[in-house]
Design an enzyme around this catalytic site. Sequence first.
Site, PDB file in Angstrom:
ATOM      1  N   GLU A  54     172.297 -51.556 -12.491  1.00 25.68           N
ATOM      2  CA  GLU A  54     172.393 -52.307 -13.748  1.00 25.68           C
ATOM      3  C   GLU A  54     170.992 -52.470 -14.329  1.00 25.68           C
ATOM      4  OE1 GLU A  54     175.020 -53.433 -15.361  1.00 25.68           O
ATOM      5  OE2 GLU A  54     176.678 -53.417 -13.906  1.00 25.68           O
ATOM      6  N   HIS A 108     180.632 -47.109 -19.424  1.00 29.89           N
ATOM      7  CA  HIS A 108     181.048 -48.163 -20.341  1.00 29.89           C
ATOM      8  C   HIS A 108     180.370 -47.927 -21.687  1.00 29.89           C
ATOM      9  CE1 HIS A 108     182.083 -50.992 -16.767  1.00 29.89           C
ATOM     10  NE2 HIS A 108     183.150 -50.341 -17.191  1.00 29.89           N
ATOM     11  N   ARG A 155     184.043 -51.053 -24.816  1.00 33.97           N
ATOM     12  CA  ARG A 155     183.651 -50.806 -23.426  1.00 33.97           C
ATOM     13  C   ARG A 155     184.486 -49.703 -22.779  1.00 33.97           C
ATOM     14  NH1 ARG A 155     182.357 -54.012 -18.350  1.00 33.97           N
ATOM     15  NH2 ARG A 155     184.065 -53.638 -16.878  1.00 33.97           N
ATOM     16  N   HIS A 201     174.538 -48.433 -15.236  1.00 33.76           N
ATOM     17  CA  HIS A 201     175.138 -49.363 -16.200  1.00 33.76           C
ATOM     18  C   HIS A 201     174.052 -50.281 -16.762  1.00 33.76           C
ATOM     19  CE1 HIS A 201     179.497 -48.677 -15.236  1.00 33.76           C
ATOM     20  NE2 HIS A 201     178.958 -48.194 -14.125  1.00 33.76           N
ATOM     21  N   SER A 202     174.463 -51.148 -17.675  1.00 39.67           N
ATOM     22  CA  SER A 202     173.602 -52.234 -18.130  1.00 39.67           C
ATOM     23  C   SER A 202     174.520 -53.396 -18.536  1.00 39.67           C
ATOM     24  CB  SER A 202     172.738 -51.784 -19.316  1.00 39.67           C
ATOM     25  OG  SER A 202     173.472 -51.762 -20.517  1.00 39.67           O
ATOM     26  N   TYR A 233     180.848 -60.200  -7.993  1.00 37.18           N
ATOM     27  CA  TYR A 233     182.251 -60.592  -7.941  1.00 37.18           C
ATOM     28  C   TYR A 233     183.034 -59.434  -7.330  1.00 37.18           C
ATOM     29  CZ  TYR A 233     182.240 -57.658 -12.110  1.00 37.18           C
ATOM     30  OH  TYR A 233     182.058 -56.619 -12.985  1.00 37.18           O
ATOM     31  N   ASN A 255     185.546 -47.849 -15.049  1.00 36.92           N
ATOM     32  CA  ASN A 255     184.980 -48.263 -13.763  1.00 36.92           C
ATOM     33  C   ASN A 255     185.935 -49.124 -12.943  1.00 36.92           C
ATOM     34  OD1 ASN A 255     182.750 -47.888 -12.058  1.00 36.92           O
ATOM     35  ND2 ASN A 255     181.920 -49.912 -12.544  1.00 36.92           N
ATOM     36  N   GLU A 295     177.131 -49.693 -23.331  1.00 35.69           N
ATOM     37  CA  GLU A 295     175.890 -49.772 -22.561  1.00 35.69           C
ATOM     38  C   GLU A 295     174.964 -48.628 -22.954  1.00 35.69           C
ATOM     39  OE1 GLU A 295     177.343 -50.043 -18.551  1.00 35.69           O
ATOM     40  OE2 GLU A 295     178.469 -51.872 -18.963  1.00 35.69           O
TER      41      GLU A 295
END
Length: 501
Positions: free
Chosen positions: A392, A188, A244, A316-317, A370, A263, A191
């Site tokens: 993350e 992404h 993103r 990721h972050s 989610y 992703n 990030e």
Amino acid sequence: MRMIKFKMDTSFFVILALVSSVFAGKHDIYSRHAVYGVELRDQDDVATLFNLQQKLNVDIWEHGMARVRDAEVMVSPEQSKEFFETLDNNGLKYYLKIEDVSKVLKEHEEDLAKWRRNRNNRMIFQDYPRYAEVNQYMEEIAARYPNLVTLVNAGKSFEGRDIKYLKISTTNFEDPRKPVYFMDGMMHAREWVTTPVTMYSIFRLVENLRDNERDLLEDIDWIILPIVNPDGYEFSHTDDRLWRRTRSVNLEVSTTCFGVDANRNFDVDFNTLGVSSDPCSQTYPGVAPFSEPETRIVRDILSKYLPRIQLYNNIHSHGNYVLFGFGNNTLTPNVAQLHHVAAAMGAAMDAVKLPEAGYYLIGNSGLVLYRTSGSAQDYGQHVGVPFSYTLELPGYGYDFRVPPSFIDHINEETWKGIAITARLSKIHYRSRTSPLIHAVSDNSIDSGSEARILQGWGQSEAPNLRPIIGAGHSTSCPENSGTITISHVHRIAAVWDTEEK
């Protein structure tokens, strides 16, 4: 070993000033956009936010976790009326975090330029390096250490940029007794903090190998891909800081919105959960699995080295999570081992975390956050990687704008988590590939292996771990210093929140 430093001369700052002037107004697209924290009570609240994302295209910066961590949502002026009405009608409490996103983005850019002016001898992993700088570093490392490092040009991005990765091995990737640890970053584009972590991992394995970590180099082979999505990453520097997606163009789908969520583009439950059919959405998965050259490159790496890849770490972050599949809420047959390794990673990072960061939350991605489909994490698990994770990184309250002063700590903290998961993956790999080696189950690891896994954690920095009710929290008690044991990790791994399932 001679270290490669990343030096900037004064001409760089002249160029930087010119670029800053040219793009002075690039953040204005987010003028009057605001970010709100939303308190989540249960999974119904999580569903409410997801429905708002689908309906209004609000940008969820942090999905949060019910009763544990608030969500963060960016809302445009046009979206605000219906956004507030929906939250009020559902009894959700919310509060203002950022009044004007364009303003804080400008301030971040100015702070970053000021920080750089005072640190022109910084290492590449102490900053947010551009695409060309990352490639230059990898080329120099490969040239300087030809018996250890191989630079691979895996293919082109949609806009024609080379996507390169390093293979690090003392045996030229020819020893089948060694597991492969595959990590990537910058899937992404916004990030930014993910790429320095991958670069620092290269540095620790090649330029700054320590005596107590020689096993990480000698017993494990590494694939490190610092930038999966170079087109999006460059665009986030030059045009849109919060971009993103990838940058692909499909005029049959849209003439105004470009790119897909990389992703969500993998071939596992594709286009079923956690996605939007709107090509302008942040979670648009594309017209077909692997429509993007960037995701095809990750797929091909997994396929080529699958028999030996024991762990895939998709970085990721932000948010402080270690997550595993599957995103549709189903659990893998080896979920106990998956959770055990993830908990060990979280505990290692929590042991040295900064006060500004939350503790790492550990668990199935669909249950902790989610439900999703088409993720890299799920695809790795689906095709046969034993341990496939989404990591993350911390945001420290700055979301995607982590100040560069935090990068050193993120790098060091994350490396501790990488190191312990590499050692655990080595043990699990040997147990499944060699009948002559004592099988290591999720309930039985011999004391010698335990000592080797935990080396690098000094008595002064290793916490006693305590389980907390939740989806596998990996939490530490800094006030009670002691030695982490596998039994501590097992107790954490056994804790599951069965409510709201």
